[in-house]
Design a protein around this motif. Structure first.
Motif, PDB file in Angstrom:
ATOM      1  N   GLN A  91      38.236 -12.740 -31.640  1.00 46.37           N
ATOM      2  CA  GLN A  91      38.122 -13.095 -33.060  1.00 46.37           C
ATOM      3  C   GLN A  91      37.057 -14.160 -33.291  1.00 46.37           C
ATOM      4  O   GLN A  91      36.793 -14.997 -32.432  1.00 46.37           O
ATOM      5  N   THR A  92      36.464 -14.136 -34.491  1.00 47.96           N
ATOM      6  CA  THR A  92      35.369 -15.043 -34.813  1.00 47.96           C
ATOM      7  C   THR A  92      35.431 -15.473 -36.267  1.00 47.96           C
ATOM      8  O   THR A  92      36.022 -14.768 -37.100  1.00 47.96           O
ATOM      9  N   THR A  93      34.849 -16.611 -36.569  1.00 46.00           N
ATOM     10  CA  THR A  93      34.721 -17.053 -37.965  1.00 46.00           C
ATOM     11  C   THR A  93      33.467 -16.438 -38.571  1.00 46.00           C
ATOM     12  O   THR A  93      32.566 -16.014 -37.846  1.00 46.00           O
ATOM     13  N   PRO A  94      33.370 -16.441 -39.896  1.00 48.31           N
ATOM     14  CA  PRO A  94      32.055 -16.217 -40.497  1.00 48.31           C
ATOM     15  C   PRO A  94      31.202 -17.463 -40.262  1.00 48.31           C
ATOM     16  O   PRO A  94      31.716 -18.507 -39.826  1.00 48.31           O
ATOM     17  N   ILE A  95      29.909 -17.358 -40.534  1.00 51.07           N
ATOM     18  CA  ILE A  95      29.081 -18.568 -40.558  1.00 51.07           C
ATOM     19  C   ILE A  95      29.580 -19.424 -41.726  1.00 51.07           C
ATOM     20  O   ILE A  95      29.772 -18.918 -42.836  1.00 51.07           O
ATOM     21  N   HIS A  96      29.833 -20.714 -41.474  1.00 50.51           N
ATOM     22  CA  HIS A  96      30.441 -21.556 -42.507  1.00 50.51           C
ATOM     23  C   HIS A  96      30.021 -23.002 -42.334  1.00 50.51           C
ATOM     24  O   HIS A  96      29.510 -23.388 -41.265  1.00 50.51           O
ATOM     25  N   VAL A 145      23.880 -34.326 -39.916  1.00 45.31           N
ATOM     26  CA  VAL A 145      22.872 -33.747 -39.019  1.00 45.31           C
ATOM     27  C   VAL A 145      22.937 -32.220 -39.002  1.00 45.31           C
ATOM     28  O   VAL A 145      22.176 -31.575 -38.301  1.00 45.31           O
ATOM     29  N   GLY A 146      23.859 -31.662 -39.777  1.00 47.23           N
ATOM     30  CA  GLY A 146      23.976 -30.203 -39.847  1.00 47.23           C
ATOM     31  C   GLY A 146      25.349 -29.749 -39.420  1.00 47.23           C
ATOM     32  O   GLY A 146      25.782 -30.094 -38.307  1.00 47.23           O
ATOM     33  N   ASP A 147      26.006 -29.019 -40.277  1.00 44.00           N
ATOM     34  CA  ASP A 147      27.396 -28.622 -39.986  1.00 44.00           C
ATOM     35  C   ASP A 147      27.633 -27.143 -40.270  1.00 44.00           C
ATOM     36  O   ASP A 147      28.743 -26.748 -40.599  1.00 44.00           O
ATOM     37  N   ILE A 148      26.574 -26.347 -40.137  1.00 37.15           N
ATOM     38  CA  ILE A 148      26.728 -24.899 -40.339  1.00 37.15           C
ATOM     39  C   ILE A 148      26.846 -24.245 -38.964  1.00 37.15           C
ATOM     40  O   ILE A 148      25.963 -24.426 -38.108  1.00 37.15           O
ATOM     41  N   HIS A 149      27.925 -23.527 -38.755  1.00 37.42           N
ATOM     42  CA  HIS A 149      28.094 -22.864 -37.460  1.00 37.42           C
ATOM     43  C   HIS A 149      29.001 -21.642 -37.554  1.00 37.42           C
ATOM     44  O   HIS A 149      29.602 -21.384 -38.603  1.00 37.42           O
ATOM     45  N   ARG A 150      29.067 -20.943 -36.438  1.00 29.67           N
ATOM     46  CA  ARG A 150      29.995 -19.822 -36.278  1.00 29.67           C
ATOM     47  C   ARG A 150      30.728 -20.044 -34.965  1.00 29.67           C
ATOM     48  O   ARG A 150      30.100 -20.408 -33.947  1.00 29.67           O
ATOM     49  N   VAL A 151      32.037 -19.843 -34.976  1.00 32.46           N
ATOM     50  CA  VAL A 151      32.856 -20.109 -33.789  1.00 32.46           C
ATOM     51  C   VAL A 151      33.622 -18.845 -33.434  1.00 32.46           C
ATOM     52  O   VAL A 151      34.117 -18.140 -34.317  1.00 32.46           O
ATOM     53  N   ALA A 152      33.714 -18.575 -32.150  1.00 35.96           N
ATOM     54  CA  ALA A 152      34.414 -17.368 -31.697  1.00 35.96           C
ATOM     55  C   ALA A 152      35.242 -17.683 -30.455  1.00 35.96           C
ATOM     56  O   ALA A 152      34.916 -18.595 -29.680  1.00 35.96           O
ATOM     57  N   ASN A 153      36.302 -16.916 -30.282  1.00 33.04           N
ATOM     58  CA  ASN A 153      37.039 -16.953 -29.021  1.00 33.04           C
ATOM     59  C   ASN A 153      36.101 -16.473 -27.910  1.00 33.04           C
ATOM     60  O   ASN A 153      35.458 -15.432 -28.035  1.00 33.04           O
ATOM     61  N   ALA A 154      36.000 -17.239 -26.861  1.00 27.68           N
ATOM     62  CA  ALA A 154      35.120 -16.847 -25.750  1.00 27.68           C
ATOM     63  C   ALA A 154      35.705 -15.696 -24.938  1.00 27.68           C
ATOM     64  O   ALA A 154      34.988 -15.088 -24.132  1.00 27.68           O
ATOM     65  N   PHE A 155      36.985 -15.402 -25.173  1.00 25.35           N
ATOM     66  CA  PHE A 155      37.648 -14.373 -24.381  1.00 25.35           C
ATOM     67  C   PHE A 155      37.946 -13.136 -25.216  1.00 25.35           C
ATOM     68  O   PHE A 155      38.360 -13.238 -26.375  1.00 25.35           O
ATOM     69  N   ALA A 156      37.756 -11.975 -24.614  1.00 22.18           N
ATOM     70  CA  ALA A 156      38.056 -10.701 -25.279  1.00 22.18           C
ATOM     71  C   ALA A 156      39.448 -10.204 -24.938  1.00 22.18           C
ATOM     72  O   ALA A 156      39.882  -9.169 -25.454  1.00 22.18           O
ATOM     73  N   ARG A 185      28.517 -18.267 -50.131  1.00 20.93           N
ATOM     74  CA  ARG A 185      29.682 -17.783 -50.862  1.00 20.93           C
ATOM     75  C   ARG A 185      30.722 -18.892 -50.881  1.00 20.93           C
ATOM     76  O   ARG A 185      31.016 -19.460 -49.822  1.00 20.93           O
ATOM     77  N   PRO A 186      31.278 -19.201 -52.045  1.00 17.76           N
ATOM     78  CA  PRO A 186      32.292 -20.261 -52.114  1.00 17.76           C
ATOM     79  C   PRO A 186      33.464 -19.938 -51.189  1.00 17.76           C
ATOM     80  O   PRO A 186      33.867 -18.775 -51.066  1.00 17.76           O
ATOM     81  N   PHE A 187      34.007 -20.976 -50.559  1.00 12.75           N
ATOM     82  CA  PHE A 187      35.029 -20.772 -49.526  1.00 12.75           C
ATOM     83  C   PHE A 187      36.010 -21.938 -49.542  1.00 12.75           C
ATOM     84  O   PHE A 187      35.592 -23.105 -49.474  1.00 12.75           O
ATOM     85  N   ILE A 188      37.274 -21.636 -49.730  1.00 11.05           N
ATOM     86  CA  ILE A 188      38.356 -22.624 -49.555  1.00 11.05           C
ATOM     87  C   ILE A 188      39.321 -21.986 -48.571  1.00 11.05           C
ATOM     88  O   ILE A 188      39.926 -20.947 -48.864  1.00 11.05           O
TER      89      ILE A 188
END
Ligand SMILES: [Fe+2]
Length: 206
Positions: A91-96, A145-156, A185-188
């Protein structure tokens, strides 16, 4: 005749989370600035995720379709919140973004983090290589300093869990997800849970 005493021991001792929350509040009470919060709070978070025996199972359950954000604690003045992110396999997040300071500590498994920055034309470009964050490791998030990222589980093939701390009630913060062209896109985010763990449930004498 002595009174009967019985001890009720909860299945997991949540004391490490209680100590973390009270310690983090003390850092904020001291008037520490963001840099000191990230440094001192990061040390506390490293201690919290150095052992994986305190998170109640109810807040460690993955969802088959999407990652989960379980609120573990929110400061009464919403100065900080503590959230368990539970990632099912792959699983992964969107870029946020976040728009407040943050700390991420991996409790179980590992995750992959890809940072992004904006080009002059507003589009997004990857900043550096994808970084792996392993059990016990802690990383800071700094909007300055920049807080835009995408995070994912490293394991499948298994669940990963990370503990996050943010400088607000993060589930209620108005922020954004991004398409690759930089379109916001607005996100809460909200939270997955309606009830919180009982931080004060130590050994109860009845
Ligand atoms: Fe994030």
């Amino acid at each position: 005749m002595s009174a009967a005493v019985s001890l009720v021991v909860p299945p997991r001792d949540i004391a490490p989370l209680r100590r973390f929350v009270t310690g983090f509040a003390a850092i904020l009470d001291s008037g520490a600035g963001q840099a000191a919060i990230l440094e001192q709070g990061g040390d506390l978070l490293a201690r919290l995720v150095s052992r994986d025996d305190w998170l109640p199972d109810a807040f460690a359950r993955p969802h088959p379709d999407r990652y989960q954000q379980y609120l573990l604690h929110c400061d009464s003045a919403e100065r900080f919140s503590v959230v368990a992110f539970v990632w099912g396999p792959g699983q992964t997040t969107p870029i946020h973004d976040h728009r407040v300071w943050g700390l991420v500590g991996v409790l179980r498994g590992a995750e992959k983090v890809q940072n992004f920055r904006r080009r002059v034309d507003g589009s997004l470009v990857q900043q550096g290589a994808t970084a792996d964050l392993f059990e016990g490791e802690v990383e800071g998030i700094d909007p300055d300093v920049g807080d835009i990222h995408r995070v994912a589980n490293a394991f499948a093939d298994r669940t990963s869990i990370s503990i996050h701390v943010y400088g607000a009630n993060i589930g209620a913060v108005e922020r954004a997800t991004y398409r690759a062209n930089g379109e916001e896109r607005p996100f809460i985010s909200g939270y997955a849970n309606d009830v919180l763990p009982n931080l004060w449930n130590g050994v109860i004498q009845v």
